[in-house]
Design an enzyme around this catalytic site. Structure first.
Site, PDB file in Angstrom:
ATOM      1  N   GLN A  59      71.683  32.164  83.233  1.00 22.47           N
ATOM      2  CA  GLN A  59      70.295  32.613  83.363  1.00 22.47           C
ATOM      3  C   GLN A  59      69.514  32.431  82.073  1.00 22.47           C
ATOM      4  O   GLN A  59      68.310  32.174  82.111  1.00 22.47           O
ATOM      5  CB  GLN A  59      70.251  34.092  83.790  1.00 22.47           C
ATOM      6  CG  GLN A  59      70.820  34.374  85.164  1.00 22.47           C
ATOM      7  CD  GLN A  59      72.252  34.859  85.093  1.00 22.47           C
ATOM      8  OE1 GLN A  59      73.019  34.456  84.215  1.00 22.47           O
ATOM      9  NE2 GLN A  59      72.643  35.738  86.008  1.00 22.47           N
TER      10      GLN A  59
ATOM     11  N   ASP B  28      70.314  46.732  84.094  1.00 20.29           N
ATOM     12  CA  ASP B  28      70.261  47.015  85.527  1.00 20.29           C
ATOM     13  C   ASP B  28      70.459  48.488  85.839  1.00 20.29           C
ATOM     14  O   ASP B  28      70.114  48.930  86.928  1.00 20.29           O
ATOM     15  CB  ASP B  28      71.318  46.181  86.250  1.00 20.29           C
ATOM     16  CG  ASP B  28      70.950  44.705  86.260  1.00 20.29           C
ATOM     17  OD1 ASP B  28      70.428  44.243  87.278  1.00 20.29           O
ATOM     18  OD2 ASP B  28      71.161  44.029  85.235  1.00 20.29           O
TER      19      ASP B  28
ATOM     20  N   ALA C 162      66.394  43.375  87.784  1.00 22.47           N
ATOM     21  CA  ALA C 162      66.266  44.687  88.427  1.00 22.47           C
ATOM     22  C   ALA C 162      64.847  44.981  88.933  1.00 22.47           C
ATOM     23  O   ALA C 162      64.671  45.366  90.087  1.00 22.47           O
ATOM     24  CB  ALA C 162      66.737  45.782  87.469  1.00 22.47           C
TER      25      ALA C 162
ATOM     26  N   ARG D  28      66.055  37.836  91.422  1.00 26.94           N
ATOM     27  CA  ARG D  28      66.996  38.555  90.580  1.00 26.94           C
ATOM     28  C   ARG D  28      66.239  39.227  89.446  1.00 26.94           C
ATOM     29  O   ARG D  28      65.072  38.963  89.223  1.00 26.94           O
ATOM     30  CB  ARG D  28      68.064  37.600  90.037  1.00 26.94           C
ATOM     31  CG  ARG D  28      67.507  36.287  89.535  1.00 26.94           C
ATOM     32  CD  ARG D  28      68.222  35.753  88.368  1.00 26.94           C
ATOM     33  NE  ARG D  28      68.211  36.668  87.236  1.00 26.94           N
ATOM     34  CZ  ARG D  28      67.173  36.808  86.427  1.00 26.94           C
ATOM     35  NH1 ARG D  28      66.029  36.157  86.623  1.00 26.94           N
ATOM     36  NH2 ARG D  28      67.259  37.644  85.403  1.00 26.94           N
TER      37      ARG D  28
ATOM     38  N   ARG E 136      73.134  44.364  96.607  1.00 31.08           N
ATOM     39  CA  ARG E 136      73.544  44.377  95.190  1.00 31.08           C
ATOM     40  C   ARG E 136      73.851  45.818  94.790  1.00 31.08           C
ATOM     41  O   ARG E 136      72.947  46.647  94.766  1.00 31.08           O
ATOM     42  CB  ARG E 136      72.440  43.822  94.286  1.00 31.08           C
ATOM     43  CG  ARG E 136      72.047  42.379  94.506  1.00 31.08           C
ATOM     44  CD  ARG E 136      73.111  41.377  94.097  1.00 31.08           C
ATOM     45  NE  ARG E 136      73.568  41.487  92.732  1.00 31.08           N
ATOM     46  CZ  ARG E 136      72.953  40.951  91.678  1.00 31.08           C
ATOM     47  NH1 ARG E 136      71.815  40.283  91.839  1.00 31.08           N
ATOM     48  NH2 ARG E 136      73.459  41.076  90.474  1.00 31.08           N
TER      49      ARG E 136
ATOM     50  N   ASN F 270      74.371  45.898  81.884  1.00 34.61           N
ATOM     51  CA  ASN F 270      73.537  44.694  81.909  1.00 34.61           C
ATOM     52  C   ASN F 270      74.442  43.492  82.166  1.00 34.61           C
ATOM     53  O   ASN F 270      75.657  43.621  82.308  1.00 34.61           O
ATOM     54  CB  ASN F 270      72.780  44.541  80.590  1.00 34.61           C
ATOM     55  CG  ASN F 270      71.697  43.470  80.662  1.00 34.61           C
ATOM     56  OD1 ASN F 270      70.926  43.429  81.623  1.00 34.61           O
ATOM     57  ND2 ASN F 270      71.635  42.594  79.680  1.00 34.61           N
ATOM     58  N   LYS F 271      73.841  42.314  82.226  1.00 30.86           N
ATOM     59  CA  LYS F 271      74.576  41.096  82.536  1.00 30.86           C
ATOM     60  C   LYS F 271      75.800  40.957  81.644  1.00 30.86           C
ATOM     61  O   LYS F 271      75.778  41.286  80.465  1.00 30.86           O
ATOM     62  CB  LYS F 271      73.655  39.882  82.363  1.00 30.86           C
ATOM     63  CG  LYS F 271      74.264  38.573  82.781  1.00 30.86           C
ATOM     64  CD  LYS F 271      74.776  38.596  84.217  1.00 30.86           C
ATOM     65  CE  LYS F 271      73.719  38.946  85.234  1.00 30.86           C
ATOM     66  NZ  LYS F 271      74.252  39.018  86.601  1.00 30.86           N
TER      67      LYS F 271
END
Length: 368
Positions: free
Chosen positions: A207, A248, A59, A57, A100, A258-259
């Site tokens: 994460q 990402d 990018a 995981r 993804r 992003n996350k």
């Protein structure tokens, strides 16, 4: 192969090609920090699953894994000529690309590998496969240089003793080396900057707690884990001088995906006057996407929210769950986008074009 963490996680390659066994080798990040499991993948279904299930995981790491993965797929293609080879190559490419949807590095790496095929129609299949091998290795080596440069530019934005906050994991575990958002931290650590780092836990997959704090601690940095809803408090306390996060996808106007939870960090940072920097390789910048509204946001299974970290389900059966993997941070909340070719600042529609102009000049100079 499985082994307990006897040596530092930083001693392992996040993503690599096993030349002898023609395999993609990754750290299974779903097993961290409890033990280190190294996966050796040869089948396309297993590589697809590794990307989808977040065993690999981040990018940049996804891009490198995709490049190696499609090379391995090309090795297996049986074809009499270019047309048959390319048809089968496209099928393998589309399959990996479906793993993804939000992380642009996945499609970027696969398109770059496809260009190698299209530019060498006059060569034999075996020659094309070898060129794909070289390109995959080059993509991996480039990632190391890119992250190092992001670290150098990012370090110019802070000073010794600063408090830094990061969200999710944009560290070495998300790249080949250094990471993106953590690259300034690692380079500063080498120089004795003595940063104090706050790592958001990053719900629902944790994460930040499982990966970022793990790798920073293993490297000897001062890191404190906080719940996602504590970021505003540490900023209000004056403990944070800058925020560094990865992303990402960057849209042409500077909006970034992003996350999930990143936009909340950005809003708090804006309120308390803390600059927020996005660390983004140019491979993550998608100039064909006008704004963040056009970025497709992946939604993931409800079980990640209500079951994954609990002995018993923590929400009532039948309750609805919304689980987007990413959110979009509006460009007016971002102080700068740190790339390997410099730092872009508002207006991003112009500064990002300038970044790509510098990149094009550098690539032309390299070819001379």
């Amino acid at each position: 192969m499985s082994e307990e963490t006897k040596k530092s996680i930083m001693d392992y390659d996040t993503v690599a090609l096993d030349e002898e066994n023609n395999a993609l080798v990754i750290i299974d990040q779903t097993q961290l920090p409890y033990h280190t499991e190294i996966l050796s993948l040869t089948k396309q279904k297993d590589i697809w699953n590794a990307i989808y299930l977040l065993q690999v995981r981040g990018a940049p790491a996804i891009g490198v894994a995709a490049a190696i993965g499609i090379y391995l797929a090309a090795r297996e293609i049986q074809a009499d000529g270019f047309d048959e080879f390319y048809t089968k190559f496209q099928k393998a490419k589309d399959y990996l690309d479906s793993a993804r949807p939000t992380a642009v590095n996945l499609s970027w790496a696969l398109k770059r590998m496809e260009q190698v095929v299209l530019k060498n129609k006059d060569k034999t299949v075996s020659e094309i496969v070898e060129l794909l091998h070289k390109e995959a290795i080059e993509i991996r080596e480039e990632d190391i240089w890119v992250c190092r440069m992001i670290g150098e530019y990012g370090l110019s934005l802070v000073k010794p003793g600063d408090g830094l906050l990061t969200h999710c994991n944009a560290g070495q575990l998300a790249t080949v080396k250094y990471g993106t958002a953590t690259a300034p931290m690692y380079l500063g650590h080498e120089k004795g900057y003595g940063f104090r780092i706050f790592s958001d836990e990053t719900r629902p997959l944790l994460q930040g707690a499982r990966l970022t704090s793990f790798e920073l601690k293993e490297s000897g940095l001062d890191v404190t884990v906080i719940c996602d809803n504590m970021s505003a408090t540490v900023m209000r306390n004056g403990w944070v001088d800058a925020v560094f996060v990865g992303c990402d996808r960057v849209a042409a106007n500077g909006d970034t995906a992003n996350k999930i939870g990143t936009s909340m960090v950005a809003l708090a940072a804006k309120r308390y006057g803390v600059p927020m920097y996005i660390c983004a390789p140019t491979s993550t910048i998608d100039m064909s996407t006008p704004t963040g509204k056009e970025i497709h946001i992946e939604e993931r299974p409800a079980e990640e929210v209500v079951e994954m970290w609990y002995k018993k389900r923590m929400a009532p059966e039948g309750v609805k769950v919304f689980n987007p993997a990413f959110d979009v941070t509006d460009n007016d909340l971002i102080a700068g986008i740190v790339t390997e070719y410099g730092i872009a600042k508002a207006p991003y529609t112009e500064s990002l074009k300038e970044i790509f102009r510098k990149k094009e000049e550098a690539l032309k100079a390299k070819e001379m």
